[in-house]
Design a protein around this motif. Sequence first.
Motif, short mmCIF file in Angstrom:
data_model
loop_
_atom_site.label_atom_id
_atom_site.label_comp_id
_atom_site.label_asym_id
_atom_site.label_seq_id
_atom_site.Cartn_x
_atom_site.Cartn_y
_atom_site.Cartn_z
N GLN A 1 -6.16 4.21 1.15
CA GLN A 1 -6.72 3.49 2.32
C GLN A 1 -6.57 4.31 3.61
OE1 GLN A 1 -6.16 -0.75 2.80
NE2 GLN A 1 -5.59 -1.00 0.66
N GLU B 1 -7.97 5.53 -2.41
CA GLU B 1 -6.86 4.78 -3.01
C GLU B 1 -5.74 4.56 -1.99
OE1 GLU B 1 -3.39 5.26 -6.42
OE2 GLU B 1 -5.07 6.66 -6.45
N THR C 1 -0.69 -2.85 5.99
CA THR C 1 -0.34 -3.82 4.93
C THR C 1 1.10 -4.25 5.07
OG1 THR C 1 -1.96 -2.89 3.39
CG2 THR C 1 -0.17 -4.16 2.43
N ASN D 1 1.46 7.49 0.91
CA ASN D 1 1.34 6.66 2.10
C ASN D 1 2.61 6.72 2.92
OD1 ASN D 1 -0.68 4.54 0.24
ND2 ASN D 1 -1.28 5.14 2.30
N ASN E 1 1.42 1.64 8.58
CA ASN E 1 1.03 0.97 7.33
C ASN E 1 0.68 -0.49 7.64
OD1 ASN E 1 1.35 -0.35 4.62
ND2 ASN E 1 1.90 1.72 4.01
N HIS F 1 -4.34 3.53 6.83
CA HIS F 1 -2.96 3.72 6.38
C HIS F 1 -2.67 5.22 6.40
CE1 HIS F 1 -3.77 -0.33 5.04
NE2 HIS F 1 -2.49 -0.50 4.75
N GLN G 1 0.88 -1.17 0.00
CA GLN G 1 0.00 0.00 0.00
C GLN G 1 0.91 1.21 0.00
OE1 GLN G 1 -3.27 0.48 -0.52
NE2 GLN G 1 -2.67 2.64 -0.52
#
Length: 284
Positions: A144, A142, A201, A192, A199, A148, A124
């Motif tokens: 998130q 996009e 992810t 991000n 984060n 995030h 991400q």
Amino acid sequence: MSNHLKPYDGLKASLLTQHGKESVICPEMLNTNGLEVIHVTGYDTDKLGTFTRDIPRYGSQLEAARKKARVGMELSGTQIGIASEGAFANDPYTGLIPWNYELVLMVDDTRNIEIVGFFGGEAQSASKLASSWDELTVFLSEAQFPSHQLVIRPDDEYQLECRKAINTIESLKEAYDWAAKLSKSGNVFVENDLRAHTNPTRMANILKATQDLAKKMACLCPECKSPGFSITETKKGLPCRHCGAPTNLPIANMWSCVKCGHKEGVAITNQDGADPSRCNYCNP
């Protein structure tokens, strides 16, 4: 290959991190191998490199992890150190998808070995150059956001001044106004935040790399009984089930020891040959 012994049961290791990685690494190591991992602080790991590009990374991904492990061992007085280091690139298949490679290293001075856990998966790591607040808000799904977090900076991705760890719409608006005011071009660059604790992810990928490491630590070499016996190479050549010609599909795994270098080839079982669609002769 498997082993029911736990060579690290009851031992202690250090983990130097300031980005929350202890939340996934410590429980996994204790549950899988009985290794008690001590979270070590007191050293700014950003000195070894940042994902926001203001400090270049110290050496390669492995070298940076090794440096962190050594610092953690020194600060805690342990003879075993664990460290994690991430990297970002495009995916190895299409070259189009943002990809995250996570490496989790164990340095064991009691046995004079290193064992590396590894995982690669989707990242991400979205970014956008925005010229207005409305344009920026369209980007949020996009990215998130807010699960995030974000980093924002004036002008473009090369501007060193930035605001990190943005996780509410209020703090985002404040950071946007700050960046827009400083911007010479009228644009702001938003992306991000790639640090592990901002984060989810990436944190999930670190867990998978830790699981890979834990599995290797539990597997002993049949020759020298050292931990870290693992697959290091895959041999291709599974025969086509129509014509019998070798294909690029795997037929065997090569296992290697990190300590004595012993190698063993192990055939991949439960395969009835390659589908003819994967054969260069039947399907050129």
